[in-house]
Design an enzyme around this catalytic site. Structure first.
Site, short mmCIF file in Angstrom:
data_model
loop_
_atom_site.label_atom_id
_atom_site.label_comp_id
_atom_site.label_asym_id
_atom_site.label_seq_id
_atom_site.Cartn_x
_atom_site.Cartn_y
_atom_site.Cartn_z
N ILE A 126 28.03 55.76 48.93
CA ILE A 126 29.20 55.57 50.41
C ILE A 126 29.65 54.21 50.40
O ILE A 126 29.19 53.97 49.78
CB ILE A 126 28.18 55.79 51.58
CG1 ILE A 126 27.67 57.23 52.31
CG2 ILE A 126 29.49 55.96 52.85
CD1 ILE A 126 27.32 57.36 52.86
N CYS A 127 30.59 54.12 50.47
CA CYS A 127 31.75 53.09 49.76
C CYS A 127 31.41 51.72 48.34
O CYS A 127 31.20 52.65 47.52
CB CYS A 127 30.82 52.15 51.35
SG CYS A 127 32.02 50.10 50.90
N SER A 128 30.13 50.66 48.86
CA SER A 128 30.11 50.41 47.39
C SER A 128 28.63 50.45 46.92
O SER A 128 28.28 50.37 45.71
CB SER A 128 29.55 48.81 47.88
OG SER A 128 28.92 48.83 48.97
N THR A 146 36.17 54.45 45.64
CA THR A 146 34.36 53.89 46.57
C THR A 146 36.07 53.11 47.46
O THR A 146 37.53 53.64 47.58
CB THR A 146 34.40 52.48 46.02
OG1 THR A 146 33.63 51.90 46.29
CG2 THR A 146 35.72 51.54 45.05
#
Length: 351
Positions: A126-128, A146
Site C-alpha cells: 500500500i502506497c510507499s 505507488t
C-alpha cells in the site's frame, strides 16, 4: 462521443468461479514508524471477524520486522504477534507503507519476503510500501504503482520496474501494488473479489460505507488547476454544461469549437484540467449519476439509464459490469433504498 474509447479498465475481471484462497492467513508487517492508516486498512479488510462470510474467511496476524515495542504514527505503541518467521506461514503478506521512500529496507526483511513469495505467498503493498517490494527484487520486470508523489523516485531508483503512474492499483498476479493510502482500500477489495467473488467484496464495501470499486485513476485526485485563468473561464462553463447534459452525444470537434480551441489543444487542456480525457470524464460522471440515482431514488431502471445519460438499460448494464463488476439491480439491492413493488418489477424486467 462516438469514436472515443469509453472503457478505462483498472482491474481485471474477476474469475467466473471464485474460490477462497488455499492459504487464508494474511500477515501484515509492522515496523518502527508504522504508517497507521495503511496498517488500519489491512486490519479492517482482513483482521476483523466476519462470521457472515462463512468458513474459509481470512485469518490475520501481525509480523514485526524489529523486536520489542514499536512506535506508530500518531503516538501509538504496539506489540506484534510475532516476527519475520510468520511470513513463512502466510498466504498473503501486506506491506502497509514504509517509513520513508529513501529509508533503506533491512536485508533480513528482503530475504524473508523473497523466501515467502517463492514459497507461494502473495505480496501486496500500500502506497510507499512499494519501495520494500522493489528493494526485495519482487517487482523486477513487473508493472507496479505507488502514490503519485513517489512515481518519479520509484522509476529512478528501480529502472527495471514498469511504473504505472495513473491507476489506483496494479495486479501482477502474486505481487500487487496500490497508489496512495486510500487506494489500498480499492486494492484490498479487489483481492477479496478475486478470492471470494463480487458479492463478498460488495458486502465488505457496504460495511465500510465505500464504493465496491472506484472509477478512474489517481490522476483525478492530483491537485491540478486549469493552467491559465482565461482557460478556466472557458473550460469551467463547458464542464458544467457537460455535467448538466449527460445524455448529449458530445463530439470532440463540437466541444473544441465551443471553447475556441483546436481539437488537439482542447484535448491537451482538458486533460491538464481534469486528469483524463473527455470521454473518460463523461463516463465517470454518468456512472456517478447512475449510482446516486440507484442509491437515493426509486426510479425505474429505464429512467435511471435515461437520466444518467446512458440512454438504455442495456448500455447502463454494460458499463456497470465493465467498470464495477456488478449489475445496476445488484448495486441497488446492496446500496439503495428498498424498492417499491412497481420499481422492483421494472428492475427485474430490465435485467
Amino acid at each position: 462521443m462516438a469514436g472515443l474509447p469509453y472503457m478505462l479498465k483498472i482491474m481485471p475481471k474477476p474469475s467466473a468461479t471464485p474460490k477462497s484462497p488455499a492459504n487464508p492467513l494474511v500477515v501484515a508487517l509492522a515496523y518502527d514508524g508504522l504508517c497507521t492508516f495503511e496498517f488500519g486498512v489491512a486490519v479492517e479488510m482482513f483482521g476483523l471477524p466476519r462470521p457472515e462470510m462463512g468458513e474459509g474467511w481470512y485469518r490475520f496476524a501481525v509480523a514485526a520486522i524489529e523486536p520489542g515495542e514499536l512506535r506508530a504514527t500518531g503516538g501509538i505503541r504496539m506489540m506484534a504477534d510475532g516476527g519475520l518467521d510468520l511470513l513463512a506461514e502466510a498466504g498473503t503478506i501486506i506491506v502497509p507503507g514504509w517509513r520513508g521512500s529513501d529509508t533503506p529496507v533491512p536485508e533480513a526483511l528482503c530475504q524473508a519476503l523473497r523466501a515467502a513469495h517463492a514459497g507461494g505467498a502473495r505480496v501486496l503493498s500500500i502506497c510507499s510500501g512499494v519501495f520494500v517490494l522493489a528493494a526485495a527484487g519482487l517487482l523486477s520486470g513487473l508493472r507496479a504503482t505507488t502514490h503519485w508523489r513517489y512515481t518519479d523516485k520509484l522509476k529512478a531508483a528501480y529502472p527495471d520496474v514498469e511504473v504505472v503512474p495513473d491507476v489506483l492499483y496494479v495486479d501482477s498476479g502474486t505481487v500487487l501494488t496500490s497508489a496512495g493510502s486510500a487506494a489500498g482500500i480499492d486494492l484490498c477489495l479487489h483481492l477479496i473479489r478475486r478470492d471470494f467473488g463480487s458479492e463478498a467484496a460488495n458486502r465488505v464495501a457496504r460495511r465500510l460505507v465505500v464504493p465496491p470499486h472506484r472509477d478512474g485513476g489517481q490522476a483525478q485526485y492530483i491537485e491540478k488547476a486549469v493552467p491559465e485563468v482565461h482557460e478556466s473561464a472557458r473550460l469551467g462553463p463547458l464542464i458544467d454544461r457537460m455535467r448538466a447534459q449527460l445524455g448529449e452525444d458530445f463530439s470532440i470537434a463540437a466541444l473544441a469549437r465551443s471553447v475556441g480551441m483546436s481539437e488537439r489543444t482542447f484535448l491537451r487542456r482538458f486533460e491538464a484540467a481534469t486528469g483524463t480525457t473527455p470521454a473518460r470524464w463523461l463516463l465517470g460522471e454518468r456512472l456517478a449519476r447512475a449510482r446516486q440515482l440507484l442509491e437515493e431514488s426509486t426510479l425505474g431502471m429505464e429512467q435511471v439509464a435515461e437520466t444518467s445519460g446512458f440512454g438504455s438499460t442495456q448500455t447502463l448494464r454494460h458499463h456497470f459490469r465493465q467498470q464495477l463488476s456488478t449489475t445496476p439491480a445488484a448495486y441497488r439491492a446492496m446500496f439503495g433504498r428498498p424498492p417499491t413493488p412497481a420499481s422492483a418489477l421494472a428492475d427485474a424486467s430490465a435485467e
